[in-house]
Enzyme design. Structure first.
Site, PDB file in Angstrom:
ATOM      1  N   GLY A   1     -21.401   5.860   3.934  1.00  0.00           N
ATOM      2  CA  GLY A   1     -20.529   6.235   2.835  1.00  0.00           C
ATOM      3  C   GLY A   1     -21.099   5.796   1.509  1.00  0.00           C
ATOM      4  O   GLY A   1     -21.241   4.603   1.250  1.00  0.00           O
ATOM      5  N   VAL A   2     -21.435   6.764   0.662  1.00  0.00           N
ATOM      6  CA  VAL A   2     -21.997   6.432  -0.649  1.00  0.00           C
ATOM      7  C   VAL A   2     -21.127   7.035  -1.755  1.00  0.00           C
ATOM      8  O   VAL A   2     -21.578   7.790  -2.601  1.00  0.00           O
ATOM      9  CB  VAL A   2     -23.472   6.878  -0.787  1.00  0.00           C
ATOM     10  CG1 VAL A   2     -24.386   5.910  -0.103  1.00  0.00           C
ATOM     11  CG2 VAL A   2     -23.698   8.290  -0.252  1.00  0.00           C
ATOM     12  N   GLY A   3     -19.844   6.661  -1.703  1.00  0.00           N
ATOM     13  CA  GLY A   3     -18.953   6.963  -2.812  1.00  0.00           C
ATOM     14  C   GLY A   3     -19.214   5.971  -3.931  1.00  0.00           C
ATOM     15  O   GLY A   3     -20.320   5.434  -4.068  1.00  0.00           O
TER      16      GLY A   3
ATOM     17  N   LYS B   1       0.848  -1.191   0.000  1.00  0.00           N
ATOM     18  CA  LYS B   1       0.000   0.000   0.000  1.00  0.00           C
ATOM     19  C   LYS B   1       0.879   1.234   0.000  1.00  0.00           C
ATOM     20  O   LYS B   1       1.923   1.268   0.647  1.00  0.00           O
ATOM     21  CB  LYS B   1      -0.897   0.025   1.234  1.00  0.00           C
ATOM     22  CG  LYS B   1      -2.128   0.904   1.081  1.00  0.00           C
ATOM     23  CD  LYS B   1      -3.174   0.260   0.200  1.00  0.00           C
ATOM     24  CE  LYS B   1      -4.449   1.097   0.146  1.00  0.00           C
ATOM     25  NZ  LYS B   1      -5.499   0.431  -0.658  1.00  0.00           N
TER      26      LYS B   1
ATOM     27  N   VAL C   1     -18.249   2.834  -4.436  1.00  0.00           N
ATOM     28  CA  VAL C   1     -18.640   1.493  -3.989  1.00  0.00           C
ATOM     29  C   VAL C   1     -19.980   1.539  -3.265  1.00  0.00           C
ATOM     30  O   VAL C   1     -20.896   0.757  -3.536  1.00  0.00           O
ATOM     31  CB  VAL C   1     -17.556   0.884  -3.078  1.00  0.00           C
ATOM     32  CG1 VAL C   1     -18.046  -0.420  -2.458  1.00  0.00           C
ATOM     33  CG2 VAL C   1     -16.279   0.641  -3.868  1.00  0.00           C
TER      34      VAL C   1
END
Length: 372
Positions: free
Chosen positions: A197-199, A97, A201
């Site tokens: 979280g509604v990015g 990462k 994905v």
């Protein structure tokens, strides 16, 4: 709710200064590489956890950390998660990462990204990057100008584009498997699901859930995303402060990590947790056990959100086929059921069981290589 991404390693929440070498020794990291470039403002960290199964692969995250130390710990924490994600999914890659420390809105530029690309190139293929938080496919184009060790490229460059669609499908499969374990059926009709979280994905996950007639509640720091989720899919908008306390059947964390901790777990009123965020447990041993003690079925994040790494690995090795990828992501359901059933049989928390499965494969392949 503000989430500090580095809080997912136990050492990060002790209040003492964290020694990176101690963390590397404890969790078996191979390498930590840092790069600084004054002219562009680049401060980059690459954590390489394991290359036993193949080159270390994992996306690049750009975040304005409170301290440089937080960025280093995040790179170590996330790279370890990538190792387990690849291993338990049967992929022939290791875990790595990259973390870029700084405000993406202020310092990210072509020169900055290309300098980072040169940094990756200097590792001679030991680490392969892709997109993550605040790194877009357009950013990857600049990185690609300096190194071939990058994947998740836009379709215009022969890549597969964003891997978020495959990731969301895998998370959906994981939710259905966990629902099967908790409720006796994987049908989600009329189930209440809280999506944090509604990015890219999270939004696609909401679409899958709405098609199955689940009742969906959403929270996000971006108001425009909430409006889209509400208008397009009939989702109920909830504040970030209240999403965890909703009396939902399923909680799906799809933002940053460490949302499951000493403060939040007692608030939960759900039976299932499965979502797309990485490193959801602030302290994996302690909080995995806390969830188990409360009777909550937890689907380990590195198992259910593995669709993205499946996609970028296939692209990097020249085996990208969307239909095949969806078939591989569908297997997340069976993998998840295996973990959940084994954990139930052994009366152990699911996080530890999933890690044991991943490490078992790594050890077996390592021994195989030594005999050749």
């Amino acid at each position: 709710m503000e989430v500090k991404t580095a809080e997912s390693l136990p050492e990060a929440s002790t209040g003492r200064s964290v020694n990176a070498f101690e963390v590397m020794a404890k969790y078996g990291h191979e390498q930590l590489v840092q790069c600084y470039d004054e002219s562009t403002g680049l401060k980059a960290v690459i954590g390489i956890h394991s290359t036993v199964l193949g080159p270390a692969m994992g996306g690049t995250r750009m975040w304005n950390y409170v301290s440089d130390e937080e960025g280093v710990i995040d790179a170590l924490r996330l790279s370890r998660g990538m190792t387990y994600k690849a291993a338990i999914s049967g992929l022939n890659i290791g875990g790595g990462k990259a973390v870029l420390i700084g405000d993406a809105k202020k310092i990210k530029s072509e020169a900055y990204l290309r300098r980072f690309g040169k940094f990756i190139e200097s590792l001679n293929g030991k680490y392969v990057t892709a997109g993550d938080v605040n790194i877009t496919t357009h950013d990857l184009e600049y990185i690609r100008m300096e190194t071939s060790h990058v994947t998740g490229l836009p379709e215009t460059l022969g890549g597969g584009g964003s891997s978020s669609l495959i990731t969301a499908f895998g998370v959906y499969m994981g939710i259905k498997a966990a629902a099967k374990q908790a409720f006796g059926s994987d049908h989600l009709e009329h189930k209440k699901v809280a999506v944090q979280g509604v990015g890219a994905v999270g939004m696609k996950l909401v679409e899958y859930l709405s098609k199955e007639n689940a009742e969906v509640f959403v929270s996000d720091v971006e108001e425009d995303r909430l409006q889209i989720a509400s208008r397009a899919y009939g989702a109920h908008v909830v504040s970030t402060e209240h999403i965890l306390a909703i009396e939902a059947d399923i909680y799906a964390p799809c933002a940053l990590g460490a949302t499951l901790n000493d403060l939040t777990i007692p608030q939960l009123k759900c039976r299932v947790i499965a979502g797309g965020a990485n490193n959801q447990l602030a302290q994996e041993d302690r909080h995995g056990q806390m969830l188990m003690d409360r009777g909550i079925v937890y689907a380990p994040d590195f198992l259910v959100n593995a669709g993205g790494i499946m996609a970028v690995a296939a692209e990097y090795f020249g085996d990208f086929n969307k239909n095949h990828l969806y078939q591989k992501a569908e297997r997340i359901y069976d993998n998840c059921m295996q973990v959940l059933k084994e954990a139930s049989g052994k009366k152990k928390n699911t996080q530890l069981v999933a890690i044991e499965m991943a490490e078992k494969r790594i050890v077996a392949i390592s021994q195989l290589h030594r005999t050749l």
